[in-house]
Design a protein around this motif. Sequence first.
Motif, PDB file in Angstrom:
ATOM      1  N   TYR A  87      18.749  84.870  58.903  1.00  0.00           N
ATOM      2  CA  TYR A  87      18.777  84.242  57.576  1.00  0.00           C
ATOM      3  C   TYR A  87      17.711  83.147  57.468  1.00  0.00           C
ATOM      4  O   TYR A  87      17.121  82.946  56.406  1.00  0.00           O
ATOM      5  N   ARG A  88      17.470  82.442  58.562  1.00  0.00           N
ATOM      6  CA  ARG A  88      16.429  81.404  58.548  1.00  0.00           C
ATOM      7  C   ARG A  88      15.055  82.021  58.296  1.00  0.00           C
ATOM      8  O   ARG A  88      14.235  81.444  57.581  1.00  0.00           O
ATOM      9  N   VAL A  89      14.807  83.184  58.890  1.00  0.00           N
ATOM     10  CA  VAL A  89      13.526  83.878  58.661  1.00  0.00           C
ATOM     11  C   VAL A  89      13.411  84.255  57.187  1.00  0.00           C
ATOM     12  O   VAL A  89      12.355  84.050  56.562  1.00  0.00           O
ATOM     13  N   ILE A  90      14.486  84.791  56.633  1.00  0.00           N
ATOM     14  CA  ILE A  90      14.492  85.187  55.215  1.00  0.00           C
ATOM     15  C   ILE A  90      14.229  83.960  54.327  1.00  0.00           C
ATOM     16  O   ILE A  90      13.467  84.026  53.360  1.00  0.00           O
ATOM     17  N   ALA A  91      14.862  82.828  54.669  1.00  0.00           N
ATOM     18  CA  ALA A  91      14.690  81.602  53.873  1.00  0.00           C
ATOM     19  C   ALA A  91      13.245  81.108  53.931  1.00  0.00           C
ATOM     20  O   ALA A  91      12.666  80.733  52.905  1.00  0.00           O
ATOM     21  N   VAL A  92      12.654  81.120  55.128  1.00  0.00           N
ATOM     22  CA  VAL A  92      11.265  80.656  55.259  1.00  0.00           C
ATOM     23  C   VAL A  92      10.314  81.626  54.561  1.00  0.00           C
ATOM     24  O   VAL A  92       9.344  81.215  53.910  1.00  0.00           O
ATOM     25  N   ASP A  93      10.604  82.915  54.656  1.00  0.00           N
ATOM     26  CA  ASP A  93       9.776  83.897  53.955  1.00  0.00           C
ATOM     27  C   ASP A  93       9.820  83.677  52.448  1.00  0.00           C
ATOM     28  O   ASP A  93       8.822  83.894  51.747  1.00  0.00           O
ATOM     29  N   SER A  94      10.962  83.213  51.952  1.00  0.00           N
ATOM     30  CA  SER A  94      11.065  82.957  50.512  1.00  0.00           C
ATOM     31  C   SER A  94      10.118  81.831  50.082  1.00  0.00           C
ATOM     32  O   SER A  94       9.636  81.817  48.944  1.00  0.00           O
ATOM     33  N   LEU A  95       9.869  80.882  50.997  1.00  0.00           N
ATOM     34  CA  LEU A  95       8.886  79.823  50.709  1.00  0.00           C
ATOM     35  C   LEU A  95       7.514  80.429  50.454  1.00  0.00           C
ATOM     36  O   LEU A  95       6.806  80.054  49.520  1.00  0.00           O
ATOM     37  N   ALA A  96       7.134  81.362  51.321  1.00  0.00           N
ATOM     38  CA  ALA A  96       5.820  82.009  51.204  1.00  0.00           C
ATOM     39  C   ALA A  96       5.710  82.776  49.883  1.00  0.00           C
ATOM     40  O   ALA A  96       4.617  82.936  49.336  1.00  0.00           O
ATOM     41  N   LYS A  97       6.858  83.209  49.382  1.00  0.00           N
ATOM     42  CA  LYS A  97       6.872  83.936  48.105  1.00  0.00           C
ATOM     43  C   LYS A  97       6.932  82.983  46.912  1.00  0.00           C
ATOM     44  O   LYS A  97       6.976  83.420  45.760  1.00  0.00           O
ATOM     45  N   GLY A  98       6.995  81.678  47.194  1.00  0.00           N
ATOM     46  CA  GLY A  98       7.011  80.686  46.120  1.00  0.00           C
ATOM     47  C   GLY A  98       8.376  80.418  45.514  1.00  0.00           C
ATOM     48  O   GLY A  98       8.485  79.842  44.432  1.00  0.00           O
ATOM     49  N   TYR A  99       9.450  80.790  46.220  1.00  0.00           N
ATOM     50  CA  TYR A  99      10.798  80.570  45.689  1.00  0.00           C
ATOM     51  C   TYR A  99      11.119  79.075  45.650  1.00  0.00           C
ATOM     52  O   TYR A  99      10.742  78.314  46.544  1.00  0.00           O
ATOM     53  N   THR A 100      11.854  78.670  44.628  1.00  0.00           N
ATOM     54  CA  THR A 100      12.401  77.314  44.566  1.00  0.00           C
ATOM     55  C   THR A 100      13.619  77.228  45.484  1.00  0.00           C
ATOM     56  O   THR A 100      14.116  78.240  45.983  1.00  0.00           O
ATOM     57  N   PHE A 101      14.137  76.013  45.660  1.00  0.00           N
ATOM     58  CA  PHE A 101      15.341  75.807  46.459  1.00  0.00           C
ATOM     59  C   PHE A 101      16.483  76.670  45.922  1.00  0.00           C
ATOM     60  O   PHE A 101      17.136  77.402  46.673  1.00  0.00           O
ATOM     61  N   SER A 102      16.719  76.582  44.605  1.00  0.00           N
ATOM     62  CA  SER A 102      17.868  77.288  44.031  1.00  0.00           C
ATOM     63  C   SER A 102      17.714  78.804  44.143  1.00  0.00           C
ATOM     64  O   SER A 102      18.693  79.520  44.359  1.00  0.00           O
ATOM     65  N   ARG A 103      16.468  79.282  44.049  1.00  0.00           N
ATOM     66  CA  ARG A 103      16.262  80.730  44.146  1.00  0.00           C
ATOM     67  C   ARG A 103      16.482  81.214  45.588  1.00  0.00           C
ATOM     68  O   ARG A 103      17.050  82.288  45.811  1.00  0.00           O
ATOM     69  N   THR A 104      16.026  80.437  46.568  1.00  0.00           N
ATOM     70  CA  THR A 104      16.289  80.795  47.969  1.00  0.00           C
ATOM     71  C   THR A 104      17.792  80.815  48.232  1.00  0.00           C
ATOM     72  O   THR A 104      18.323  81.735  48.858  1.00  0.00           O
ATOM     73  N   PHE A 105      18.483  79.774  47.734  1.00  0.00           N
ATOM     74  CA  PHE A 105      19.944  79.712  47.911  1.00  0.00           C
ATOM     75  C   PHE A 105      20.610  80.952  47.316  1.00  0.00           C
ATOM     76  O   PHE A 105      21.468  81.574  47.950  1.00  0.00           O
ATOM     77  N   ARG A 106      20.223  81.297  46.081  1.00  0.00           N
ATOM     78  CA  ARG A 106      20.860  82.450  45.424  1.00  0.00           C
ATOM     79  C   ARG A 106      20.540  83.760  46.144  1.00  0.00           C
ATOM     80  O   ARG A 106      21.364  84.669  46.192  1.00  0.00           O
ATOM     81  N   LEU A 107      19.337  83.845  46.715  1.00  0.00           N
ATOM     82  CA  LEU A 107      18.987  85.020  47.522  1.00  0.00           C
ATOM     83  C   LEU A 107      19.971  85.181  48.679  1.00  0.00           C
ATOM     84  O   LEU A 107      20.509  86.270  48.926  1.00  0.00           O
ATOM     85  N   LEU A 108      20.224  84.080  49.402  1.00  0.00           N
ATOM     86  CA  LEU A 108      21.125  84.129  50.559  1.00  0.00           C
ATOM     87  C   LEU A 108      22.580  84.328  50.137  1.00  0.00           C
ATOM     88  O   LEU A 108      23.311  85.111  50.741  1.00  0.00           O
ATOM     89  N   HIS A 109      22.980  83.606  49.088  1.00  0.00           N
ATOM     90  CA  HIS A 109      24.388  83.598  48.692  1.00  0.00           C
ATOM     91  C   HIS A 109      24.774  84.855  47.905  1.00  0.00           C
ATOM     92  O   HIS A 109      25.815  85.473  48.172  1.00  0.00           O
ATOM     93  N   ASN A 110      23.937  85.252  46.967  1.00  0.00           N
ATOM     94  CA  ASN A 110      24.271  86.387  46.096  1.00  0.00           C
ATOM     95  C   ASN A 110      23.834  87.731  46.676  1.00  0.00           C
ATOM     96  O   ASN A 110      24.616  88.676  46.723  1.00  0.00           O
ATOM     97  N   GLN A 111      22.575  87.800  47.148  1.00  0.00           N
ATOM     98  CA  GLN A 111      22.080  89.089  47.632  1.00  0.00           C
ATOM     99  C   GLN A 111      22.595  89.416  49.027  1.00  0.00           C
ATOM    100  O   GLN A 111      22.922  90.561  49.324  1.00  0.00           O
ATOM    101  N   TYR A 112      22.662  88.389  49.893  1.00  0.00           N
ATOM    102  CA  TYR A 112      23.093  88.629  51.280  1.00  0.00           C
ATOM    103  C   TYR A 112      24.546  88.238  51.546  1.00  0.00           C
ATOM    104  O   TYR A 112      25.009  88.301  52.691  1.00  0.00           O
ATOM    105  N   ASP A 113      25.253  87.801  50.493  1.00  0.00           N
ATOM    106  CA  ASP A 113      26.684  87.465  50.614  1.00  0.00           C
ATOM    107  C   ASP A 113      26.968  86.382  51.652  1.00  0.00           C
ATOM    108  O   ASP A 113      28.026  86.395  52.289  1.00  0.00           O
ATOM    109  N   LEU A 114      26.045  85.475  51.810  1.00  0.00           N
ATOM    110  CA  LEU A 114      26.273  84.384  52.756  1.00  0.00           C
ATOM    111  C   LEU A 114      27.141  83.324  52.088  1.00  0.00           C
ATOM    112  O   LEU A 114      26.893  82.936  50.934  1.00  0.00           O
TER     113      LEU A 114
END
Length: 386
Positions: free
Chosen positions: A265-292
Amino acid sequence: MKIGNDVAIKALFEIDESIDALVKQIELLSYVNPTNIEEQKTLFFASKYLTDPVFKYPEINFDKFKLHRELYTQSIELIEDEAIRKLYEDIIYTYSGLIRCIENIGNDKKFYYNCLRCFGTPTENDVENAKFILHFEDENKEVPAFQPKYSATEAEVFFKDFSKKYDFSYSIKQSDKMSAIAMVLNNIKTLVLNANYTYSDNEIAVLTNHEIGVHMVTTMNGILQPLKIFSHGFPNNEETQEGLAVFSEYMSNNLTLTRLKELAYRVIAVDSLAKGYTFSRTFRLLHNQYDLEREEAYYITVRAHRGGGFTKDYLYLTGLKKIYDYYHEGKDLSLLLTGKVSLDYVNEIESLIESELAIPAKHITDSYAENKNTNNKVDFILRSLK
């Protein structure tokens, strides 16, 4: 290795001592952890995960420009051996980069781009490895070993007991201003526990091996070295040190799929930075898409986005894979315990030991004595990573 004559060796030690005095002031983790994580969590959850947190950071208590200037005025041309001279060049560039990171904390773009220079960002392979791990079904977190049980004060007892295996002493303190649940501050020989966290038996087993068995072991071995470089850290040492620390969890039979997923999950979160995701978008990626679960998703997002985009977190998984392969190739792990060193400089470490400018590791990670791992699924995953 031809280190040089007495004059060149004297110059080497003087440069090493001078750099050490300068970089003792730089502990990136002391500055990059927000001081208002919990308050911002409450506001973020209340906003239904839409309003990005506004983090505050500790004040910088050193003269940034003076540190840069003094690093670059070192007379490294006096170091006769080319490999050692190149190592010290790399050190100066690395620490100058870390100063740039610290001075830009909170300035999102500048901090992020300086972090890229210091730590890099996940490759496509790294992201695929993370997604591969996340395909596996979760372990049963309802088993007693995974249940929250101990306050930070109660956890201290376990760390102190575990440390009786080692011939060194260190300080333990608690902090309510950190995103990690535990960390070692190298420059002050201190283990810091998260005062807000409740630890499970599994986490105690993981953290004692990880934080004391490796991070504190390499801190103490580094202090014993003639050259201070072993203590303040080789370039790129973070990947090797975190790889060694997670590998100690594997060797002591405490590395679980749950833990591997956390690193993924940490790799996914850091990769989201490279994609230009905001804090809230990274959170929603982990929480909504990956059910974390939202608490865990929040803290992983904090770790990745703190300072303006802290990319170091993907190195835990890449480091683990490199150390796992290194061990299974029959190579000497004790070389990597001589201090805060890096796999990139194994040849230089061997040469320095041969030249008696470094000494073999006195303290050896207890779990490295025998491979106690019985988790075949974890072994299969680690073997399969690209």
